[in-house]
Design a protein around this motif. Structure first.
Motif, PDB file in Angstrom:
ATOM      1  N   THR A  30      23.412  25.151  30.969  1.00 22.93           N
ATOM      2  CA  THR A  30      24.843  24.509  30.451  1.00 22.93           C
ATOM      3  C   THR A  30      25.088  23.840  29.253  1.00 22.93           C
ATOM      4  O   THR A  30      24.072  23.620  28.647  1.00 22.93           O
ATOM      5  CB  THR A  30      25.418  23.439  31.692  1.00 22.93           C
ATOM      6  OG1 THR A  30      23.986  22.680  31.562  1.00 22.93           O
ATOM      7  CG2 THR A  30      25.142  24.117  33.140  1.00 22.93           C
ATOM      8  N   LEU A  31      26.350  23.861  28.770  1.00 23.69           N
ATOM      9  CA  LEU A  31      26.579  23.105  27.427  1.00 23.69           C
ATOM     10  C   LEU A  31      26.887  21.693  27.691  1.00 23.69           C
ATOM     11  O   LEU A  31      27.437  21.358  28.661  1.00 23.69           O
ATOM     12  CB  LEU A  31      27.732  23.674  26.909  1.00 23.69           C
ATOM     13  CG  LEU A  31      27.664  25.074  26.341  1.00 23.69           C
ATOM     14  CD1 LEU A  31      28.657  25.649  25.917  1.00 23.69           C
ATOM     15  CD2 LEU A  31      26.421  25.276  25.213  1.00 23.69           C
ATOM     16  N   SER A  32      26.562  20.763  26.638  1.00 24.83           N
ATOM     17  CA  SER A  32      26.389  19.364  26.805  1.00 24.83           C
ATOM     18  C   SER A  32      26.664  18.883  25.450  1.00 24.83           C
ATOM     19  O   SER A  32      26.392  19.590  24.637  1.00 24.83           O
ATOM     20  CB  SER A  32      25.267  18.588  27.687  1.00 24.83           C
ATOM     21  OG  SER A  32      25.024  19.000  28.536  1.00 24.83           O
ATOM     22  N   ILE A  33      27.123  17.686  25.460  1.00 23.51           N
ATOM     23  CA  ILE A  33      27.577  16.974  24.133  1.00 23.51           C
ATOM     24  C   ILE A  33      26.942  15.576  24.274  1.00 23.51           C
ATOM     25  O   ILE A  33      26.623  14.983  25.231  1.00 23.51           O
ATOM     26  CB  ILE A  33      28.856  17.034  23.789  1.00 23.51           C
ATOM     27  CG1 ILE A  33      29.783  16.180  24.794  1.00 23.51           C
ATOM     28  CG2 ILE A  33      29.562  18.269  23.675  1.00 23.51           C
ATOM     29  CD1 ILE A  33      31.207  16.029  24.310  1.00 23.51           C
ATOM     30  N   VAL A  34      26.645  15.095  23.148  1.00 23.69           N
ATOM     31  CA  VAL A  34      26.011  13.649  22.955  1.00 23.69           C
ATOM     32  C   VAL A  34      26.168  13.480  21.535  1.00 23.69           C
ATOM     33  O   VAL A  34      26.015  13.992  20.382  1.00 23.69           O
ATOM     34  CB  VAL A  34      24.449  13.823  23.284  1.00 23.69           C
ATOM     35  CG1 VAL A  34      23.539  14.590  22.311  1.00 23.69           C
ATOM     36  CG2 VAL A  34      23.895  12.293  23.662  1.00 23.69           C
ATOM     37  N   PRO A  35      26.251  11.913  21.027  1.00 23.82           N
ATOM     38  CA  PRO A  35      26.244  11.724  19.843  1.00 23.82           C
ATOM     39  C   PRO A  35      24.952  12.025  18.947  1.00 23.82           C
ATOM     40  O   PRO A  35      23.784  11.983  19.795  1.00 23.82           O
ATOM     41  CB  PRO A  35      26.404  10.055  19.937  1.00 23.82           C
ATOM     42  CG  PRO A  35      27.005   9.781  21.145  1.00 23.82           C
ATOM     43  CD  PRO A  35      26.551  10.876  22.155  1.00 23.82           C
TER      44      PRO A  35
END
Length: 55
Positions: A30-35
């Motif tokens: 899965t794709l995720s985002i984070v600073p």
């Protein structure tokens, strides 16, 4: 999350928080985002980066 959704969410988050955001593929695909300053994973897992200060 689709790639288009991840990019849209990352762009919105970067513009709101005024920080660079990393889009990465997690171990389960899965794709995720984070600073960017909080990302400590493998560099090969990074799909993209959104920087609100880049020209």
């Amino acid at each position: 999350m689709s790639l288009a959704d991840a990019h849209a969410f990352a762009f919105s988050l970067a513009a709101t928080l005024k920080v660079a955001i990393v889009i990465f593929r997690a171990g389960d695909g899965t794709l995720s985002i984070v600073p960017a300053n909080e990302y400590d994973g493998d560099d090969t897992a990074i799909v993209g980066e959104i920087d609100p200060f880049a020209p």
